[in-house]
Design a protein around this motif. Structure first.
Motif, PDB file in Angstrom:
ATOM      1  N   MET A   1     -13.492 -18.170 -13.874  1.00 63.58           N
ATOM      2  CA  MET A   1     -13.407 -16.880 -13.225  1.00 63.58           C
ATOM      3  C   MET A   1     -13.487 -15.794 -14.282  1.00 63.58           C
ATOM      4  O   MET A   1     -12.787 -15.794 -15.282  1.00 63.58           O
ATOM      5  CB  MET A   1     -12.073 -16.772 -12.465  1.00 63.58           C
ATOM      6  N   ASN A   2     -14.423 -14.885 -14.061  1.00 64.89           N
ATOM      7  CA  ASN A   2     -14.624 -13.834 -15.040  1.00 64.89           C
ATOM      8  C   ASN A   2     -13.501 -12.800 -14.967  1.00 64.89           C
ATOM      9  O   ASN A   2     -13.032 -12.444 -13.896  1.00 64.89           O
ATOM     10  CB  ASN A   2     -15.960 -13.138 -14.799  1.00 64.89           C
ATOM     11  N   THR A   3     -13.097 -12.338 -16.114  1.00 65.28           N
ATOM     12  CA  THR A   3     -12.106 -11.261 -16.187  1.00 65.28           C
ATOM     13  C   THR A   3     -12.829  -9.948 -16.431  1.00 65.28           C
ATOM     14  O   THR A   3     -13.991  -9.917 -16.857  1.00 65.28           O
ATOM     15  CB  THR A   3     -11.135 -11.525 -17.347  1.00 65.28           C
ATOM     16  N   PRO A   4     -12.197  -8.829 -16.117  1.00 62.26           N
ATOM     17  CA  PRO A   4     -12.848  -7.538 -16.346  1.00 62.26           C
ATOM     18  C   PRO A   4     -13.309  -7.370 -17.786  1.00 62.26           C
ATOM     19  O   PRO A   4     -14.360  -6.791 -18.042  1.00 62.26           O
ATOM     20  CB  PRO A   4     -11.750  -6.524 -15.987  1.00 62.26           C
ATOM     21  N   ASP A   5     -12.553  -7.935 -18.731  1.00 60.47           N
ATOM     22  CA  ASP A   5     -12.943  -7.759 -20.128  1.00 60.47           C
ATOM     23  C   ASP A   5     -14.216  -8.518 -20.462  1.00 60.47           C
ATOM     24  O   ASP A   5     -14.939  -8.166 -21.377  1.00 60.47           O
ATOM     25  CB  ASP A   5     -11.817  -8.233 -21.048  1.00 60.47           C
ATOM     26  N   SER A   6     -14.493  -9.595 -19.725  1.00 57.37           N
ATOM     27  CA  SER A   6     -15.669 -10.401 -20.032  1.00 57.37           C
ATOM     28  C   SER A   6     -16.925  -9.845 -19.401  1.00 57.37           C
ATOM     29  O   SER A   6     -18.021 -10.215 -19.773  1.00 57.37           O
ATOM     30  CB  SER A   6     -15.439 -11.835 -19.548  1.00 57.37           C
ATOM     31  N   THR A   7     -16.830  -8.989 -18.420  1.00 54.33           N
ATOM     32  CA  THR A   7     -18.010  -8.456 -17.731  1.00 54.33           C
ATOM     33  C   THR A   7     -18.340  -7.035 -18.159  1.00 54.33           C
ATOM     34  O   THR A   7     -19.406  -6.531 -17.860  1.00 54.33           O
ATOM     35  CB  THR A   7     -17.768  -8.457 -16.213  1.00 54.33           C
ATOM     36  N   HIS A   8     -17.451  -6.365 -18.816  1.00 54.40           N
ATOM     37  CA  HIS A   8     -17.701  -4.985 -19.253  1.00 54.40           C
ATOM     38  C   HIS A   8     -17.489  -4.888 -20.755  1.00 54.40           C
ATOM     39  O   HIS A   8     -16.579  -5.507 -21.313  1.00 54.40           O
ATOM     40  CB  HIS A   8     -16.751  -4.013 -18.535  1.00 54.40           C
ATOM     41  N   ALA A   9     -18.333  -4.145 -21.389  1.00 51.45           N
ATOM     42  CA  ALA A   9     -18.219  -3.971 -22.837  1.00 51.45           C
ATOM     43  C   ALA A   9     -16.947  -3.203 -23.166  1.00 51.45           C
ATOM     44  O   ALA A   9     -16.552  -2.288 -22.448  1.00 51.45           O
ATOM     45  CB  ALA A   9     -19.443  -3.219 -23.379  1.00 51.45           C
ATOM     46  N   ARG A  10     -16.325  -3.625 -24.227  1.00 49.20           N
ATOM     47  CA  ARG A  10     -15.126  -2.931 -24.652  1.00 49.20           C
ATOM     48  C   ARG A  10     -15.497  -1.548 -25.206  1.00 49.20           C
ATOM     49  O   ARG A  10     -16.511  -1.380 -25.876  1.00 49.20           O
ATOM     50  CB  ARG A  10     -14.409  -3.733 -25.755  1.00 49.20           C
ATOM     51  N   ALA A  11     -14.647  -0.563 -24.936  1.00 49.88           N
ATOM     52  CA  ALA A  11     -14.871   0.774 -25.500  1.00 49.88           C
ATOM     53  C   ALA A  11     -14.611   0.723 -26.996  1.00 49.88           C
ATOM     54  O   ALA A  11     -13.694   0.036 -27.452  1.00 49.88           O
ATOM     55  CB  ALA A  11     -13.923   1.788 -24.834  1.00 49.88           C
ATOM     56  N   PRO A  12     -15.449   1.396 -27.782  1.00 43.62           N
ATOM     57  CA  PRO A  12     -15.254   1.373 -29.240  1.00 43.62           C
ATOM     58  C   PRO A  12     -13.920   2.003 -29.609  1.00 43.62           C
ATOM     59  O   PRO A  12     -13.486   2.983 -29.009  1.00 43.62           O
ATOM     60  CB  PRO A  12     -16.429   2.199 -29.767  1.00 43.62           C
ATOM     61  N   LEU A  13     -13.277   1.399 -30.592  1.00 46.14           N
ATOM     62  CA  LEU A  13     -12.009   1.938 -31.050  1.00 46.14           C
ATOM     63  C   LEU A  13     -12.245   3.223 -31.846  1.00 46.14           C
ATOM     64  O   LEU A  13     -13.244   3.341 -32.564  1.00 46.14           O
ATOM     65  CB  LEU A  13     -11.294   0.920 -31.949  1.00 46.14           C
ATOM     66  N   PRO A  14     -11.366   4.195 -31.703  1.00 46.35           N
ATOM     67  CA  PRO A  14     -11.540   5.436 -32.464  1.00 46.35           C
ATOM     68  C   PRO A  14     -11.408   5.180 -33.954  1.00 46.35           C
ATOM     69  O   PRO A  14     -10.593   4.363 -34.392  1.00 46.35           O
ATOM     70  CB  PRO A  14     -10.400   6.333 -31.948  1.00 46.35           C
ATOM     71  N   ARG A  15     -12.246   5.855 -34.711  1.00 45.15           N
ATOM     72  CA  ARG A  15     -12.208   5.691 -36.160  1.00 45.15           C
ATOM     73  C   ARG A  15     -10.946   6.345 -36.697  1.00 45.15           C
ATOM     74  O   ARG A  15     -10.543   7.412 -36.263  1.00 45.15           O
ATOM     75  CB  ARG A  15     -13.438   6.330 -36.801  1.00 45.15           C
ATOM     76  N   PRO A  16     -10.306   5.695 -37.666  1.00 44.54           N
ATOM     77  CA  PRO A  16      -9.094   6.296 -38.239  1.00 44.54           C
ATOM     78  C   PRO A  16      -9.433   7.595 -38.957  1.00 44.54           C
ATOM     79  O   PRO A  16     -10.487   7.734 -39.568  1.00 44.54           O
ATOM     80  CB  PRO A  16      -8.602   5.222 -39.211  1.00 44.54           C
ATOM     81  N   THR A  17      -8.536   8.540 -38.835  1.00 41.55           N
ATOM     82  CA  THR A  17      -8.733   9.835 -39.479  1.00 41.55           C
ATOM     83  C   THR A  17      -8.220   9.785 -40.911  1.00 41.55           C
ATOM     84  O   THR A  17      -7.084   9.390 -41.145  1.00 41.55           O
ATOM     85  CB  THR A  17      -7.986  10.942 -38.705  1.00 41.55           C
ATOM     86  N   ARG A  18      -9.081  10.117 -41.843  1.00 39.72           N
ATOM     87  CA  ARG A  18      -8.694  10.131 -43.251  1.00 39.72           C
ATOM     88  C   ARG A  18      -8.859  11.558 -43.773  1.00 39.72           C
ATOM     89  O   ARG A  18      -9.945  12.131 -43.681  1.00 39.72           O
ATOM     90  CB  ARG A  18      -9.558   9.172 -44.072  1.00 39.72           C
ATOM     91  N   ARG A  19      -7.781  12.105 -44.288  1.00 43.75           N
ATOM     92  CA  ARG A  19      -7.833  13.454 -44.816  1.00 43.75           C
ATOM     93  C   ARG A  19      -8.294  13.432 -46.263  1.00 43.75           C
ATOM     94  O   ARG A  19      -7.944  12.548 -47.030  1.00 43.75           O
ATOM     95  CB  ARG A  19      -6.455  14.123 -44.730  1.00 43.75           C
ATOM     96  N   ARG A  20      -9.106  14.392 -46.612  1.00 43.14           N
ATOM     97  CA  ARG A  20      -9.511  14.544 -48.010  1.00 43.14           C
ATOM     98  C   ARG A  20      -9.344  16.002 -48.400  1.00 43.14           C
ATOM     99  O   ARG A  20      -9.494  16.901 -47.577  1.00 43.14           O
ATOM    100  CB  ARG A  20     -10.951  14.081 -48.224  1.00 43.14           C
ATOM    101  N   PHE A  21      -9.033  16.215 -49.646  1.00 41.57           N
ATOM    102  CA  PHE A  21      -8.798  17.560 -50.144  1.00 41.57           C
ATOM    103  C   PHE A  21      -9.969  18.001 -51.016  1.00 41.57           C
ATOM    104  O   PHE A  21     -10.491  17.207 -51.810  1.00 41.57           O
ATOM    105  CB  PHE A  21      -7.502  17.629 -50.954  1.00 41.57           C
ATOM    106  N   ILE A  22     -10.358  19.249 -50.833  1.00 42.18           N
ATOM    107  CA  ILE A  22     -11.373  19.844 -51.693  1.00 42.18           C
ATOM    108  C   ILE A  22     -10.728  21.001 -52.448  1.00 42.18           C
ATOM    109  O   ILE A  22      -9.740  21.573 -52.007  1.00 42.18           O
ATOM    110  CB  ILE A  22     -12.584  20.346 -50.890  1.00 42.18           C
ATOM    111  N   ARG A  23     -11.291  21.322 -53.606  1.00 42.22           N
ATOM    112  CA  ARG A  23     -10.803  22.450 -54.384  1.00 42.22           C
ATOM    113  C   ARG A  23     -11.525  23.698 -53.876  1.00 42.22           C
ATOM    114  O   ARG A  23     -12.732  23.809 -53.985  1.00 42.22           O
ATOM    115  CB  ARG A  23     -11.102  22.239 -55.865  1.00 42.22           C
ATOM    116  N   ARG A  24     -10.757  24.639 -53.326  1.00 39.56           N
ATOM    117  CA  ARG A  24     -11.378  25.800 -52.686  1.00 39.56           C
ATOM    118  C   ARG A  24     -11.244  27.079 -53.511  1.00 39.56           C
ATOM    119  O   ARG A  24     -12.146  27.903 -53.510  1.00 39.56           O
ATOM    120  CB  ARG A  24     -10.767  26.021 -51.303  1.00 39.56           C
ATOM    121  N   HIS A  25     -10.113  27.281 -54.189  1.00 35.79           N
ATOM    122  CA  HIS A  25      -9.898  28.512 -54.945  1.00 35.79           C
ATOM    123  C   HIS A  25      -9.417  28.176 -56.353  1.00 35.79           C
ATOM    124  O   HIS A  25      -8.514  27.356 -56.531  1.00 35.79           O
ATOM    125  CB  HIS A  25      -8.857  29.409 -54.256  1.00 35.79           C
TER     126      HIS A  25
END
Length: 288
Positions: A1-25
């Motif tokens: 018996m098919n489950t909902p997860d097996s018949t529909h593509a999984r939604a892509p996981l959100p990419r982790p947010t990585r902060r980076r600093f730039i020298r501005r002044h």
């Protein structure tokens, strides 16, 4: 018996947010910025005290026995006490509680700008002039250091001169609309000033501040003796005084809008960039 997860593509996981600093002044830009804040604050408050000595503005040369002021901040004595007013030409506006009168202790006294807004708070024209001239020369020296550093290190050319694509009318109009809608640059776009910022900063650094210094020098009899062309340059000392007041008002307007944009576009990030020079951008392209 098919489950909902097996018949529909999984939604892509959100990419982790990585902060980076730039020298501005750079350090020089940050130090001169905060010295400017101090100088302009003291000059504004001491300048209002000086203006209180004669709260009228004129244009052109006028006789000592005439008074053709086109801007007046004053007060009128009425049955219920003093009332402040602002007169521009023939238009008169009531300003009681803001301009024209000031509460000092238990007394209400005629005063163009209130005591809490002036340096010193009590009326002392000599002390106000000393404060004004001291911080005025400090502003000139600080501004000269900023400009010399800016041209030497390429800060003026690299960060303040608008690129050709930024000056395109369509681009400028889009930035005006974005600012009106409180939409601010994100990600790599936040690395550089936009066209409106560049044009405004150049006008302040190369037009308003030099004009304020020159008109201020014109009001000094000693400077007029050394540089007699100064009064004629502005159509007389009264006109120079008016231009000085208008220029200072435009600088105040600039500061108010500037602080508002700093708060709305990311207060802590903008403040940090002017303290230690670092500006944070996250990996997804959103400035924080």
């Amino acid at each position: 018996m098919n489950t909902p997860d097996s018949t529909h593509a999984r939604a892509p996981l959100p990419r982790p947010t990585r902060r980076r600093f730039i020298r501005r002044h750079s350090a020089t830009v940050r130090i001169t910025h905060w010295i400017n804040v101090l100088c302009l604050s003291v000059m504004l408050m001491s300048g209002l005290q000086i203006f209180n000595a004669h709260p009228r503005l004129y244009w052109g040369k006028y006789g000592a026995d005439t008074d053709h002021a086109f801007i007046v901040i004053g007060s009128r004595k009425q049955a219920d006490g003093l009332h402040g007013f602002l007169r521009i030409g023939s238009l008169s506006i009531g300003t009681t509680g803001l301009l024209g009168v000031s509460q000092e202790g238990n007394a209400v006294v005629p005063r163009a700008f209130p005591s809490w807004l002036t340096i010193p708070s009590y009326y002392d024209l000599g002390a106000a002039r000393n404060w004004h001239f001291l911080f005025g020369w400090l502003l000139v020296i600080n501004g000269a250091i900023y400009l010399a550093h800016g041209f030497w290190r390429g800060h003026i050319r690299r960060d303040l001169l608008p690129d050709r694509d930024q000056l395109a009318p369509r681009h400028v109009w889009r930035e005006v609309l974005d600012h009106a809608r409180l939409r601010f640059a994100k990600g790599d776009e936040a690395r550089r000033y936009n066209a409106l910022q560049k044009i405004t900063y150049l006008l302040v650094a190369l037009v308003l501040l030099p004009l304020m210094v020159l008109t201020g020098l014109t009001m000094s009899p000693g400077m007029d003796a050394v540089f007699p062309f100064l009064p004629d340059l502005f159509g007389g000392r009264p006109s120079a005084r008016t231009l000085h007041f208008i220029t200072a008002s435009l600088l105040v307007l600039f500061v108010v809008v500037h602080v508002l944009m700093v708060v709305l576009s990311g207060f802590w990030n903008n403040l940090r960039s002017m303290i230690d020079g670092r500006y944070a951008i996250d990996h997804s392209g959103e400035a924080r």
